[in-house]
Design a protein around this motif. Structure first.
Motif, PDB file in Angstrom:
ATOM      1  N   LYS A  63      29.841  24.262  50.380  1.00 21.60           N
ATOM      2  CA  LYS A  63      29.753  25.518  49.640  1.00 21.60           C
ATOM      3  C   LYS A  63      30.245  26.691  50.483  1.00 21.60           C
ATOM      4  CE  LYS A  63      28.349  28.465  46.472  1.00 21.60           C
ATOM      5  NZ  LYS A  63      29.075  28.645  45.191  1.00 21.60           N
ATOM      6  N   GLU A  64      29.789  26.801  51.727  1.00 24.04           N
ATOM      7  CA  GLU A  64      30.173  27.924  52.574  1.00 24.04           C
ATOM      8  C   GLU A  64      31.670  27.899  52.863  1.00 24.04           C
ATOM      9  OE1 GLU A  64      31.183  30.044  56.167  1.00 24.04           O
ATOM     10  OE2 GLU A  64      31.072  27.841  56.057  1.00 24.04           O
ATOM     11  N   ARG A  65      32.218  26.703  53.000  1.00 25.47           N
ATOM     12  CA  ARG A  65      33.656  26.567  53.241  1.00 25.47           C
ATOM     13  C   ARG A  65      34.461  27.082  52.052  1.00 25.47           C
ATOM     14  NH1 ARG A  65      36.155  21.125  52.759  1.00 25.47           N
ATOM     15  NH2 ARG A  65      38.378  21.358  53.124  1.00 25.47           N
ATOM     16  N   PHE A  66      34.017  26.753  50.845  1.00 25.54           N
ATOM     17  CA  PHE A  66      34.705  27.232  49.648  1.00 25.54           C
ATOM     18  C   PHE A  66      34.623  28.758  49.546  1.00 25.54           C
ATOM     19  CE2 PHE A  66      34.529  22.832  48.184  1.00 25.54           C
ATOM     20  CZ  PHE A  66      35.768  22.708  47.571  1.00 25.54           C
ATOM     21  N   GLU A  67      33.493  29.316  49.906  1.00 20.02           N
ATOM     22  CA  GLU A  67      33.346  30.769  49.847  1.00 20.02           C
ATOM     23  C   GLU A  67      34.283  31.446  50.853  1.00 20.02           C
ATOM     24  OE1 GLU A  67      29.172  31.193  50.475  1.00 20.02           O
ATOM     25  OE2 GLU A  67      28.680  31.025  48.329  1.00 20.02           O
ATOM     26  N   ARG A  68      34.449  30.831  52.048  1.00 20.10           N
ATOM     27  CA  ARG A  68      35.386  31.376  53.025  1.00 20.10           C
ATOM     28  C   ARG A  68      36.825  31.304  52.505  1.00 20.10           C
ATOM     29  NH1 ARG A  68      35.970  28.427  57.334  1.00 20.10           N
ATOM     30  NH2 ARG A  68      34.350  26.859  57.055  1.00 20.10           N
ATOM     31  N   MET A  69      37.144  30.211  51.837  1.00 23.78           N
ATOM     32  CA  MET A  69      38.495  30.067  51.282  1.00 23.78           C
ATOM     33  C   MET A  69      38.750  31.112  50.201  1.00 23.78           C
ATOM     34  SD  MET A  69      38.650  25.902  51.086  1.00 23.78           S
ATOM     35  CE  MET A  69      40.049  25.889  49.987  1.00 23.78           C
ATOM     36  N   THR A  70      37.752  31.319  49.347  1.00 25.53           N
ATOM     37  CA  THR A  70      37.903  32.304  48.279  1.00 25.53           C
ATOM     38  C   THR A  70      38.098  33.704  48.868  1.00 25.53           C
ATOM     39  OG1 THR A  70      36.517  30.993  46.811  1.00 25.53           O
ATOM     40  CG2 THR A  70      36.808  33.299  46.238  1.00 25.53           C
ATOM     41  N   LYS A  71      37.312  34.011  49.895  1.00 22.09           N
ATOM     42  CA  LYS A  71      37.423  35.324  50.547  1.00 22.09           C
ATOM     43  C   LYS A  71      38.784  35.481  51.191  1.00 22.09           C
ATOM     44  CE  LYS A  71      35.006  38.372  53.765  1.00 22.09           C
ATOM     45  NZ  LYS A  71      33.864  38.495  54.712  1.00 22.09           N
ATOM     46  N   PHE A  72      39.275  34.411  51.825  1.00 15.08           N
ATOM     47  CA  PHE A  72      40.576  34.456  52.486  1.00 15.08           C
ATOM     48  C   PHE A  72      41.695  34.778  51.496  1.00 15.08           C
ATOM     49  CE2 PHE A  72      44.515  32.374  53.817  1.00 15.08           C
ATOM     50  CZ  PHE A  72      44.688  32.900  55.090  1.00 15.08           C
ATOM     51  N   PHE A  73      41.621  34.176  50.292  1.00 16.36           N
ATOM     52  CA  PHE A  73      42.683  34.368  49.306  1.00 16.36           C
ATOM     53  C   PHE A  73      42.421  35.548  48.363  1.00 16.36           C
ATOM     54  CE2 PHE A  73      43.456  29.879  50.409  1.00 16.36           C
ATOM     55  CZ  PHE A  73      44.817  29.942  50.647  1.00 16.36           C
ATOM     56  N   GLU A  74      41.374  36.286  48.635  1.00 12.83           N
ATOM     57  CA  GLU A  74      41.043  37.408  47.761  1.00 12.83           C
ATOM     58  C   GLU A  74      42.186  38.423  47.749  1.00 12.83           C
ATOM     59  OE1 GLU A  74      37.403  40.640  47.109  1.00 12.83           O
ATOM     60  OE2 GLU A  74      37.346  39.216  48.773  1.00 12.83           O
ATOM     61  N   GLY A  75      42.526  38.873  46.553  1.00 15.39           N
ATOM     62  CA  GLY A  75      43.564  39.887  46.427  1.00 15.39           C
ATOM     63  C   GLY A  75      44.939  39.356  46.100  1.00 15.39           C
ATOM     64  N   VAL A  76      45.095  38.014  46.026  1.00 11.56           N
ATOM     65  CA  VAL A  76      46.425  37.477  45.711  1.00 11.56           C
ATOM     66  C   VAL A  76      46.677  37.414  44.209  1.00 11.56           C
ATOM     67  CG1 VAL A  76      46.483  36.119  47.830  1.00 11.56           C
ATOM     68  CG2 VAL A  76      45.637  35.070  45.734  1.00 11.56           C
ATOM     69  N   GLY A  77      45.677  37.781  43.436  1.00 11.46           N
ATOM     70  CA  GLY A  77      45.865  37.821  41.992  1.00 11.46           C
ATOM     71  C   GLY A  77      45.674  36.481  41.328  1.00 11.46           C
ATOM     72  N   SER A  78      45.790  36.480  40.011  1.00 10.14           N
ATOM     73  CA  SER A  78      45.683  35.257  39.227  1.00 10.14           C
ATOM     74  C   SER A  78      46.519  35.414  37.973  1.00 10.14           C
ATOM     75  CB  SER A  78      44.214  34.988  38.844  1.00 10.14           C
ATOM     76  OG  SER A  78      43.707  36.048  38.056  1.00 10.14           O
ATOM     77  N   GLY A  79      46.816  34.290  37.334  1.00  8.29           N
ATOM     78  CA  GLY A  79      47.632  34.354  36.122  1.00  8.29           C
ATOM     79  C   GLY A  79      48.993  34.956  36.412  1.00  8.29           C
ATOM     80  N   HIS A  80      49.400  35.943  35.617  1.00  3.00           N
ATOM     81  CA  HIS A  80      50.737  36.534  35.785  1.00  3.00           C
ATOM     82  C   HIS A  80      50.846  37.390  37.042  1.00  3.00           C
ATOM     83  CE1 HIS A  80      48.592  39.920  33.961  1.00  3.00           C
ATOM     84  NE2 HIS A  80      49.547  40.696  34.450  1.00  3.00           N
ATOM     85  N   THR A  81      49.704  37.727  37.697  1.00  3.26           N
ATOM     86  CA  THR A  81      49.744  38.516  38.927  1.00  3.26           C
ATOM     87  C   THR A  81      49.565  37.668  40.186  1.00  3.26           C
ATOM     88  OG1 THR A  81      47.359  38.976  38.902  1.00  3.26           O
ATOM     89  CG2 THR A  81      48.791  40.502  37.681  1.00  3.26           C
ATOM     90  N   ALA A  82      49.520  36.350  40.042  1.00  8.91           N
ATOM     91  CA  ALA A  82      49.315  35.468  41.199  1.00  8.91           C
ATOM     92  C   ALA A  82      50.453  35.633  42.201  1.00  8.91           C
ATOM     93  CB  ALA A  82      49.208  34.018  40.745  1.00  8.91           C
ATOM     94  N   GLY A  83      50.104  35.789  43.475  1.00  6.65           N
ATOM     95  CA  GLY A  83      51.109  35.925  44.522  1.00  6.65           C
ATOM     96  C   GLY A  83      51.017  37.268  45.232  1.00  6.65           C
ATOM     97  N   ILE A  84      51.964  37.498  46.143  1.00 10.93           N
ATOM     98  CA  ILE A  84      52.038  38.755  46.892  1.00 10.93           C
ATOM     99  C   ILE A  84      53.235  39.543  46.367  1.00 10.93           C
ATOM    100  CG2 ILE A  84      52.228  39.808  49.179  1.00 10.93           C
ATOM    101  CD1 ILE A  84      49.703  38.157  48.769  1.00 10.93           C
ATOM    102  N   TRP A  85      53.013  40.771  45.900  1.00 16.01           N
ATOM    103  CA  TRP A  85      54.046  41.544  45.223  1.00 16.01           C
ATOM    104  C   TRP A  85      54.172  42.944  45.837  1.00 16.01           C
ATOM    105  CZ3 TRP A  85      56.527  38.807  41.427  1.00 16.01           C
ATOM    106  CH2 TRP A  85      55.843  37.713  40.883  1.00 16.01           C
ATOM    107  N   GLU A  86      55.416  43.430  45.878  1.00 21.33           N
ATOM    108  CA  GLU A  86      55.607  44.858  46.172  1.00 21.33           C
ATOM    109  C   GLU A  86      55.249  45.672  44.939  1.00 21.33           C
ATOM    110  OE1 GLU A  86      59.477  45.689  47.642  1.00 21.33           O
ATOM    111  OE2 GLU A  86      59.274  44.422  49.418  1.00 21.33           O
ATOM    112  N   ASP A  87      55.701  45.171  43.788  1.00 18.12           N
ATOM    113  CA  ASP A  87      55.354  45.791  42.504  1.00 18.12           C
ATOM    114  C   ASP A  87      54.672  44.731  41.645  1.00 18.12           C
ATOM    115  OD1 ASP A  87      56.614  48.335  43.029  1.00 18.12           O
ATOM    116  OD2 ASP A  87      58.531  47.273  42.800  1.00 18.12           O
ATOM    117  N   THR A  88      53.379  44.894  41.411  1.00 19.52           N
ATOM    118  CA  THR A  88      52.616  43.902  40.659  1.00 19.52           C
ATOM    119  C   THR A  88      53.145  43.798  39.233  1.00 19.52           C
ATOM    120  OG1 THR A  88      50.658  44.414  41.953  1.00 19.52           O
ATOM    121  CG2 THR A  88      50.319  43.221  39.884  1.00 19.52           C
ATOM    122  N   PRO A  89      53.453  42.593  38.758  1.00 24.09           N
ATOM    123  CA  PRO A  89      53.961  42.434  37.386  1.00 24.09           C
ATOM    124  C   PRO A  89      52.999  43.005  36.353  1.00 24.09           C
ATOM    125  CG  PRO A  89      54.194  40.403  38.620  1.00 24.09           C
ATOM    126  CD  PRO A  89      53.365  41.310  39.458  1.00 24.09           C
TER     127      PRO A  89
END
Length: 478
Positions: free
Chosen positions: A426-452
């Motif tokens: 459980k703690e490992r999954f929470e660390r992974m989620t925190k690490f990837f926080e902010g990368v978006g989901s759905g049509h905003t998934a990824g790292i963008w200069e201009d968010t779709p």
């Protein structure tokens, strides 16, 4: 396609499928192509050849998956074109392929399977000869619009083979098995971990019984032994066509399985009563195995809330074992249908406060994860994906739960190691989620200069245009 198939002469078989495999909230499979189930059964049998008739993309997908799962055998394929399909030439091509492959030195049986398009077009496999050069010919239709799960497609082929073998046995002497127990045997219905039939055999000894073949079988002559069983144990309760053949052979069918202490006690009693064992024999079986099962459960406890879902047919058995190990299981979803052979498990689970959902849809399984917020979610790939995205530890039912013993003393502690290890992540999954926080989901998934930017109006506009085009095409076709 269902209507086309009925108009093309497949009404009888589709009506039977509708009765044997009633659909749930979804009228088509949400798992892999159903034909994978029957294909796998045939590929695991000795001296058995397989021929598929269907769209090339379907055959490619099925053969790729079958080899991924370890089949080291070629699959025959009869391609078709619009011309061969509508003129009836496809059936002649299938018949020619069967005649070419029917070598009694290599094969006992050839299984020919119609996929969706040949079934919808009415390709009549029933007109194939019953045998060629002494090689049995078994033709089945396994369309995605008639078989709800790949697990039930296993039953389609198992039932067809049992029907053929039963008629052979009724006509005269048949081949004896390689090994035959000197005691009455119990036929085991449903695929299971290889160690389970061995463990069941040990538990049957005090009853004066032996474990018989597992259906689906690994070779043809095991079908005769299966039909000759003293009783049929429906370990997986959805094998409707197979059960019909066993009952036609005059055999009694017993549901549930020797899972956990309670399940093993009830199952041994039911098997003993069905075979005329004495109360002393039943008590001896209980005394020999129930204390060991109880000890194994207590030695490997499971603490936590777990939701269970899958499409194998053993989901209720796994839930029973988890509960007896100490886990809280509020929900069990199975893509398989409700039958009377699963009533003992359903009744036991419901008495423990478990919500049992037959013909569960993916959406319902995901909703259960949302509702109960489990410490662990056991389910199909998309359920596992959804749970992990929410930092909930999860396990894929087919590869990580089905691939271990469940029955008797061996099964009692088998789940605890993998379950407890997963919940500890459980703690490992929470660390992974925190690490990837902010990368978006759905049509905003990824790292963008201009968010779709989402365009719901565009989606609505094109959805309406697609609907109108489909309606127009339907009108032209009619």
């Amino acid at each position: 396609m269902r209507e086309a198939a009925k108009k093309a002469g497949k009404s009888d078989i589709l009506d039977r499928y509708e009765k044997d495999y009633p659909v749930g909230p979804h009228d088509q499979p949400q798992s892999m192509c159903p034909a994978f189930g029957s294909l796998r059964v045939g590929l695991r049998m000795r001296r058995t050849a397989t021929i598929l008739s269907g769209s090339a993309c379907c055959v490619y997908g099925l053969t790729f998956t079958s080899h991924f799962y370890g089949a080291r055998r070629s699959v025959g394929y009869v391609p078709f074109s619009s011309e061969t399909l509508v003129t009836g030439k496809l059936f002649e091509d299938i018949k020619e392929a069967v005649e070419q492959m029917a070598d009694p030195e290599k094969y006992d049986t050839i299984v020919v399977t119609n996929l969706c398009v040949p079934t919808a077009s009415g390709v009549p496999l029933r007109l194939l000869p019953d045998a060629i050069n002494g090689v049995r010919i078994v033709g089945i239709d396994v369309p995605g619009f008639g078989i709800p799960t790949h697990a039930e497609a296993k039953d389609v082929l198992a039932g067809a083979m049992l029907n053929y073998a039963r008629q052979e046995a009724e006509q005269g002497p048949v081949a004896a098995p390689k090994e035959r127990a000197d005691k009455p045997s119990v036929t085991l219905l449903g695929e299971m971990f290889p160690a389970d039939p061995v463990g069941i055999g040990h538990m049957l000894e005090p009853l004066g019984l032996a474990a018989g073949p597992v259906v689906p079988t690994r070779e043809w002559r095991e079908l005769y032994t299966a039909l000759d069983g003293a009783v049929i144990a429906a370990i997986h309760p959805f094998y409707t066509a197979a059960i019909r053949e066993f009952e036609a052979a005059g055999r009694q069918v017993v549901g549930s399985a020797p899972v956990g202490r309670d399940g093993t006690a009830a199952w041994l009693t039911a098997i003993g009563q069905a075979t005329g064992a004495s109360q002393n024999q039943i008590s001896a079986a209980h005394s020999a195995f129930l204390p060991a099962i109880k000890g194994a459960l207590e030695a490997m406890p499971i603490k936590g809330r777990i939701t269970v879902s899958g499409y194998e047919g053993s989901e209720l058995l796994v839930a029973r074992l988890l509960i007896e190990s100490g886990a809280e299981v509020p929900y069990v979803g199975t893509a398989c249908p409700k039958t009377k052979w699963s009533d003992p498990d359903r009744e036991w689970l419901e008495a423990k406060g478990v919500r049992v959902n037959y013909r569960a849809s993916l959406e319902e399984d995901i909703a259960a994860v949302e509702e109960f917020g489990p410490d662990l979610a056991i389910g199909t790939t998309p359920v596992v994906q959804h749970a992990k995205a929410k930092s909930i530890p999860s396990l894929y039912f087919t590869n990580l739960i089905s691939a271990r013993p469940l029955m008797g003393p061996a099964g009692a502690g088998s789940l605890a190691t993998v379950i407890n290890a997963a919940m500890a992540n459980k703690e490992r999954f929470e660390r992974m989620t925190k690490f990837f926080e902010g990368v978006g989901s759905g049509h905003t998934a990824g790292i963008w200069e201009d968010t779709p930017t989402d365009r719901p109006k565009f989606k609505k506009k094109y959805a309406a245009q697609n609907a109108a085009a489909a309606k127009a095409a339907e009108a032209v076709g009619s």
